[in-house]
Design an enzyme around this catalytic site. Structure first.
Site, mmCIF file in Angstrom:
data_model
loop_
_atom_site.group_PDB
_atom_site.id
_atom_site.type_symbol
_atom_site.label_atom_id
_atom_site.label_comp_id
_atom_site.label_asym_id
_atom_site.label_seq_id
_atom_site.Cartn_x
_atom_site.Cartn_y
_atom_site.Cartn_z
ATOM 1 N N LYS A 1 12.767 32.565 25.573
ATOM 2 C CA LYS A 1 11.895 33.847 24.830
ATOM 3 C C LYS A 1 12.804 35.115 25.233
ATOM 4 O O LYS A 1 12.595 36.188 24.608
ATOM 5 C CB LYS A 1 10.389 34.000 25.303
ATOM 6 C CG LYS A 1 9.714 32.899 24.250
ATOM 7 C CD LYS A 1 8.334 32.683 24.747
ATOM 8 C CE LYS A 1 7.938 31.707 23.898
ATOM 9 N NZ LYS A 1 7.803 30.363 24.487
HETATM 10 C C1 LIG Z 1 7.543 29.162 23.768
HETATM 11 C C2 LIG Z 1 8.043 27.876 23.998
HETATM 12 C C3 LIG Z 1 8.241 26.876 23.212
HETATM 13 C C4 LIG Z 1 7.670 26.868 21.815
HETATM 14 O O1 LIG Z 1 8.262 27.813 20.954
HETATM 15 P P1 LIG Z 1 7.666 28.281 19.867
HETATM 16 O O2 LIG Z 1 8.846 29.305 19.327
HETATM 17 O O3 LIG Z 1 6.479 28.777 19.893
HETATM 18 O O4 LIG Z 1 7.731 26.917 18.895
HETATM 19 C C5 LIG Z 1 8.743 25.751 23.702
HETATM 20 N N1 LIG Z 1 9.406 25.679 25.084
HETATM 21 C C6 LIG Z 1 9.382 26.986 25.791
HETATM 22 C C7 LIG Z 1 9.803 26.526 27.288
HETATM 23 C C8 LIG Z 1 8.683 27.866 25.832
HETATM 24 O O5 LIG Z 1 8.654 29.019 26.312
#
Ligand SMILES: *Cc1c(COP(=O)(O)O)cnc(C)c1O
Length: 499
Positions: free
Chosen positions: A114
């Site tokens: 993210k």
């Molecule tokens: C947020 C997250 C996901 C899921 O991603 P999305 O975009 O919500 O599908 C998977 N793995 C990790 C480590 C995350 O932080």
């Protein structure tokens, strides 16, 4: 380039407005009216670009109301090495085994993918305000399953003209994730634990966004909400870049030739990351199958299989908590495109989801989904066994979310015999979920607290503890607010002092 609401009532805004608002007033998501196209010769030209140059080129195709020089400056600041990312390549690609490669998306300050979007979103957001001549204060509201919250806090910390409030499920995050958030510094940051699960927190935030009274009070105080969740287009667009980068890295390494299909495997929760891969595919990047990997909360697996989205099921708290989600918000954008941009239909389905927790898409839409995506899920034992196997065979340590992807892909290959090369989105550093990872690779029970385990995992795996996770237990706890899910609106007003 114009952005329209997936539910049809808000038409044609520029990207600055879509980013500044976060969500359309009819409850839909802003999404590009047309998807920009690239051809093979342009892709060839991309081969010589650095990550930063590629980001400017691709973001420039979507954020056409932004100045190119401004975009370049924002990209430079957001993806700075070593101040922000601990790898010059930003999202390096490593080899897992023959034909299988890992796209490491966790080299940012909070050790999850993210960061790639949330390091640049604050710049996009404040520049959007500037472009719109809007000088009201920005209040970012976030519901997090663990990683978004910290990444957003770190991105918006002390950004002038902004405040950020993060709600996380009290029992639904790892100890490392919790400590990362409650020790957050910054004069404009607020963190609140909700007594409920992620969906409760997300619904609470959605309700506040639609609460007329709170919005009016905000306006009286010269403030306005926005969102840093992946419903915000400013979260999605930066994620498209790394699928291009990963593909081009494999071309540069002569693993594939330009034009060869590449399968992409994405551990999925809110459907944001995999939707970015879909955009890359629709733009013309030669991707093969998009593999949507879930944990035991396998709503999407069932949906891709039979076209019925049904959230009426048990909610599991798993060792891959960032995917413990039953309502994948970004699916709405995919449905919009795959139903021929039929916003009325999307509105009906989303209304049904809200009323009954369930909807069924028509056969045409479903067959288009099934042609592009494969859905699968991995149980907890599968996930742990996968981490163990990768460590034993490849001497690599992967986190629990990445392992879900690898496990699902193994089943996919057994079912289909598809031997095309594959790129796995690796979404978090293994240190973020260290007790599960340590137990899986060592076969020992982890008796220590997660923080003490960081060292143990480091010595066992031979990896270095990322800077962002060191000394977490020595930091001051700065956020102690806990609330019930019904109280979230009141808490927001308390924190902002707007009664
Ligand atoms: C947020 C997250 C996901 C899921 O991603 P999305 O975009 O919500 O599908 C998977 N793995 C990790 C480590 C995350 O932080």
């Amino acid at each position: 380039m114009n952005y329209v609401s997936t539910r049809g009532n808000t038409g044609g805004v520029a990207s600055a407005k879509a980013i500044r608002l976060g969500i359309a007033s009819d409850g839909g998501l802003f999404t590009p009216e047309q998807i920009p196209q690239i051809d093979i010769s342009q892709l060839e030209g991309f081969k010589g670009k650095t990550y930063q140059e590629l980001a400017v080129a691709i973001l420039g195709m979507y954020l056409t109301d932004f100045d190119k020089a401004d975009l370049a400056e924002m990209v430079r600041a957001a993806y700075d090495y070593p101040a922000k990312f601990d790898d010059l390549r930003v999202t390096p690609v490593t080899r897992l085994q023959e034909g299988q490669y890992i796209l490491e998306l966790w080299h940012g300050p909070t050790c999850a993918f993210k960061d790639v979007a949330l390091q640049i979103l604050p710049y996009l957001m404040t520049k959007s305000s500037e472009l719109l001549h809007d000088d009201s204060g920005i209040v970012i509201l976030v519901a997090t399953s663990g990683d978004t919250g910290k990444a957003a806090l770190e991105g918006f910390r002390d950004v002038p003209g902004t405040k950020i409030i993060v709600f996380f499920p009290e029992q639904g995050v790892s100890e490392v994730q919790r400590l990362q958030m409650v020790t957050q510094e910054g004069k404009n940051t607020y963190v609140v634990a909700v007594q409920g699960n992620f969906d409760d927190a997300q619904n609470g935030v959605k309700e506040i966004f639609g609460n007329e009274e709170i919005i009016r009070k905000l306006r009286e105080n010269h403030l306005a909400f926005s969102s840093a969740n992946s419903i915000n287009w400013g979260r999605l667009a930066p994620q498209i870049v790394y699928y291009f980068y990963g593909y081009l890295e494999l071309c540069r390494g002569n693993v594939i030739q330009l034009g060869d299909p590449l399968n992409v495997v994405v551990p999925t929760g809110n459907f944001g990351n995999i939707l970015a891969a879909y955009f890359a595919l629709r733009m013309g990047l030669p991707l093969g199958k998009l593999i949507c990997a879930s944990n035991s909360n396998n709503v999407l697996t069932d949906f891709i299989q039979d076209g019925i989205y049904d959230r009426n099921r048990r909610f599991y708290t798993t060792i891959s908590p960032s995917m413990d989600i039953l309502i994948s918000s970004n699916l709405e954008r995919l449905l919009y495109y795959l139903s021929d941009c039929n916003a009325g239909l999307i509105k009906d389905w989303m209304d049904q989801l809200k009323r009954t927790g369930r909807y069924q898409v028509d056969q045409g839409t479903h067959s288009r989904i099934a042609a592009i995506f494969y859905g699968g899920f991995a149980s907890e034992p599968d996930t742990k066994a996968t981490i163990h196997r990768i460590f034993a065979q490849q001497k690599l340590t992967v986190d629990t979310h990445t392992a879900v992807g690898v496990s699902v892909y193994q089943r996919y290959q057994q079912e289909t015999g598809d031997r095309r090369p594959a790129l796995f989105a690796s979404t978090a550093s293994p240190f973020k979920f260290n007790s599960s990872v340590f137990e899986a690779i060592s076969g020992e029970k982890a008796n220590e607290a997660e923080i003490a385990l960081l060292e143990k995992l480091a010595s066992f795996s031979g990896l270095k503890i990322p800077g962002g996770l060191k000394n977490l237990d020595k930091k001051e706890i700065r956020h102690r607010t806990v609330c019930q899910k019904e109280e979230m609106g009141r808490v927001v007003q308390d924190l902002l002092g707007i009664h």
